[in-house]
Write a protein that holds these residues in place. Structure first.
Motif, PDB file in Angstrom:
ATOM      1  N   VAL A  70     -56.579  89.241 128.895  1.00  0.00           N
ATOM      2  CA  VAL A  70     -56.576  89.603 127.476  1.00  0.00           C
ATOM      3  C   VAL A  70     -57.166  88.445 126.677  1.00  0.00           C
ATOM      4  N   VAL A  71     -58.299  88.701 126.050  1.00  0.00           N
ATOM      5  CA  VAL A  71     -59.007  87.695 125.269  1.00  0.00           C
ATOM      6  C   VAL A  71     -58.558  87.722 123.812  1.00  0.00           C
ATOM      7  N   GLU A  72     -58.261  88.927 123.338  1.00  0.00           N
ATOM      8  CA  GLU A  72     -57.881  89.117 121.929  1.00  0.00           C
ATOM      9  C   GLU A  72     -56.990  90.349 121.846  1.00  0.00           C
ATOM     10  N   TYR A  73     -55.991  90.287 120.973  1.00  0.00           N
ATOM     11  CA  TYR A  73     -55.083  91.423 120.805  1.00  0.00           C
ATOM     12  C   TYR A  73     -54.544  91.388 119.393  1.00  0.00           C
ATOM     13  N   GLY A  74     -54.666  92.494 118.681  1.00  0.00           N
ATOM     14  CA  GLY A  74     -54.164  92.548 117.312  1.00  0.00           C
ATOM     15  C   GLY A  74     -53.697  93.941 116.950  1.00  0.00           C
ATOM     16  N   VAL A  75     -52.716  93.984 116.059  1.00  0.00           N
ATOM     17  CA  VAL A  75     -52.186  95.260 115.584  1.00  0.00           C
ATOM     18  C   VAL A  75     -51.842  95.139 114.115  1.00  0.00           C
ATOM     19  N   ARG A  76     -51.626  96.273 113.498  1.00  0.00           N
ATOM     20  CA  ARG A  76     -50.993  96.373 112.178  1.00  0.00           C
ATOM     21  C   ARG A  76     -49.779  97.256 112.388  1.00  0.00           C
ATOM     22  N   PHE A  77     -48.686  96.889 111.760  1.00  0.00           N
ATOM     23  CA  PHE A  77     -47.463  97.668 111.893  1.00  0.00           C
ATOM     24  C   PHE A  77     -47.469  98.769 110.837  1.00  0.00           C
ATOM     25  N   SER A  78     -47.366 100.031 111.287  1.00  0.00           N
ATOM     26  CA  SER A  78     -47.454 101.135 110.346  1.00  0.00           C
ATOM     27  C   SER A  78     -46.117 101.846 110.129  1.00  0.00           C
ATOM     28  N   ASN A  79     -45.256 101.855 111.110  1.00  0.00           N
ATOM     29  CA  ASN A  79     -43.923 102.446 111.003  1.00  0.00           C
ATOM     30  C   ASN A  79     -42.997 101.715 111.960  1.00  0.00           C
ATOM     31  N   PRO A  80     -41.709 101.666 111.636  1.00  0.00           N
ATOM     32  CA  PRO A  80     -40.777 101.002 112.540  1.00  0.00           C
ATOM     33  C   PRO A  80     -40.381 101.906 113.709  1.00  0.00           C
ATOM     34  N   VAL A  81     -39.932 101.282 114.782  1.00  0.00           N
ATOM     35  CA  VAL A  81     -39.311 102.003 115.887  1.00  0.00           C
ATOM     36  C   VAL A  81     -37.816 102.007 115.596  1.00  0.00           C
ATOM     37  N   ALA A  89     -58.809 100.611 122.400  1.00  0.00           N
ATOM     38  CA  ALA A  89     -57.997 101.045 121.262  1.00  0.00           C
ATOM     39  C   ALA A  89     -56.670 101.543 121.820  1.00  0.00           C
ATOM     40  N   ILE A  90     -55.586 101.048 121.256  1.00  0.00           N
ATOM     41  CA  ILE A  90     -54.250 101.375 121.743  1.00  0.00           C
ATOM     42  C   ILE A  90     -53.554 102.266 120.719  1.00  0.00           C
ATOM     43  N   THR A  91     -52.910 103.298 121.195  1.00  0.00           N
ATOM     44  CA  THR A  91     -52.107 104.170 120.359  1.00  0.00           C
ATOM     45  C   THR A  91     -50.653 103.984 120.756  1.00  0.00           C
ATOM     46  N   ALA A  92     -49.791 103.747 119.769  1.00  0.00           N
ATOM     47  CA  ALA A  92     -48.357 103.587 120.020  1.00  0.00           C
ATOM     48  C   ALA A  92     -47.590 104.474 119.048  1.00  0.00           C
ATOM     49  N   ARG A  93     -46.715 105.319 119.607  1.00  0.00           N
ATOM     50  CA  ARG A  93     -45.939 106.252 118.800  1.00  0.00           C
ATOM     51  C   ARG A  93     -44.470 106.197 119.195  1.00  0.00           C
ATOM     52  N   SER A  94     -43.636 106.473 118.213  1.00  0.00           N
ATOM     53  CA  SER A  94     -42.210 106.618 118.469  1.00  0.00           C
ATOM     54  C   SER A  94     -41.696 107.727 117.554  1.00  0.00           C
ATOM     55  N   ALA A  95     -40.928 108.631 118.118  1.00  0.00           N
ATOM     56  CA  ALA A  95     -40.391 109.783 117.376  1.00  0.00           C
ATOM     57  C   ALA A  95     -41.509 110.537 116.649  1.00  0.00           C
ATOM     58  N   GLY A  96     -42.676 110.610 117.280  1.00  0.00           N
ATOM     59  CA  GLY A  96     -43.795 111.345 116.712  1.00  0.00           C
ATOM     60  C   GLY A  96     -44.617 110.601 115.681  1.00  0.00           C
ATOM     61  N   ALA A 100     -50.996 100.488 113.971  1.00  0.00           N
ATOM     62  CA  ALA A 100     -52.304 100.931 113.496  1.00  0.00           C
ATOM     63  C   ALA A 100     -53.326  99.842 113.819  1.00  0.00           C
ATOM     64  N   ARG A 101     -54.565 100.244 113.933  1.00  0.00           N
ATOM     65  CA  ARG A 101     -55.641  99.289 114.233  1.00  0.00           C
ATOM     66  C   ARG A 101     -55.265  98.384 115.404  1.00  0.00           C
ATOM     67  N   SER A 102     -54.699  98.971 116.404  1.00  0.00           N
ATOM     68  CA  SER A 102     -54.255  98.218 117.567  1.00  0.00           C
ATOM     69  C   SER A 102     -55.384  98.185 118.597  1.00  0.00           C
ATOM     70  N   THR A 103     -55.917  96.994 118.817  1.00  0.00           N
ATOM     71  CA  THR A 103     -57.019  96.849 119.775  1.00  0.00           C
ATOM     72  C   THR A 103     -56.836  95.602 120.625  1.00  0.00           C
ATOM     73  N   ALA A 104     -57.389  95.696 121.810  1.00  0.00           N
ATOM     74  CA  ALA A 104     -57.392  94.547 122.719  1.00  0.00           C
ATOM     75  C   ALA A 104     -58.811  94.377 123.249  1.00  0.00           C
ATOM     76  N   VAL A 105     -59.226  93.124 123.358  1.00  0.00           N
ATOM     77  CA  VAL A 105     -60.479  92.788 124.017  1.00  0.00           C
ATOM     78  C   VAL A 105     -60.092  92.181 125.356  1.00  0.00           C
ATOM     79  N   VAL A 106     -60.638  92.741 126.426  1.00  0.00           N
ATOM     80  CA  VAL A 106     -60.209  92.385 127.773  1.00  0.00           C
ATOM     81  C   VAL A 106     -61.414  92.001 128.623  1.00  0.00           C
TER      82      VAL A 106
END
Length: 142
Positions: A81-92, A121-128, A133-139
């Motif tokens: 993993v060279v780079e990894y960043g996210v924005r938090f859009s909703n809590p778990v 591009a990473i997608t993360a969901r909880s309870a739908g 958001a904008r979750s990406t990794a450079v690998v």
């Protein structure tokens, strides 16, 4: 997950297998101890509700780390993993029961660069709800 992914075997559109991570209150207690983040929104239901939350919520960095496991398990090498960043859009939101919450994480390769790097591009969901958001990794792949 694949133990070792080769750059030559990956194309734009390659999907990473979906993972489901359970999130329970004891996980939050362990994370608080490891991180030093003892904010009561992560363990005290009464306090969480008083500040307007529906219940206790997982630490943002815990959520980010779990989502990052999708990448490290896919590559078989956390050092890839060279780079990894996210924005938090909703809590778990983590209820106080034996089930807790689920964090559902998936990914797709959106770009392939010439230097053995791919962008996922990473997608993360909880309870739908989308929790990152904008979750990406450079690998860097072999």
């Amino acid at each position: 997950m694949t133990a070792s992914v080769r750059y030559a075997d990956v194309e734009v559109g390659t999907e990473l297998p979906e993972w489901v991570f359970p999130v329970r209150r004891p996980d939050l207690v362990r994370y608080a101890g490891a991180s030093g983040d003892f904010n009561p929104i992560h363990w005290n239901e009464r306090f969480a509700r008083e500040v307007g939350l529906p219940d206790v919520i997982a630490h943002g960095m815990f959520t980010m780390a779990q989502a990052g496991r999708l990448i490290t398990d896919w590559t078989g090498d956390p050092g890839a993993v060279v780079e990894y960043g996210v924005r938090f859009s909703n809590p778990v939101v983590v209820p106080d029961d034996d089930t807790g919450a689920e964090l559902v994480v998936s990914g797709v390769v959106t770009r392939k660069r010439d230097d053995n790097l791919v962008v996922v591009a990473i997608t993360a969901r909880s309870a739908g709800a989308k929790v990152l958001a904008r979750s990406t990794a450079v690998v860097r792949l072999a």
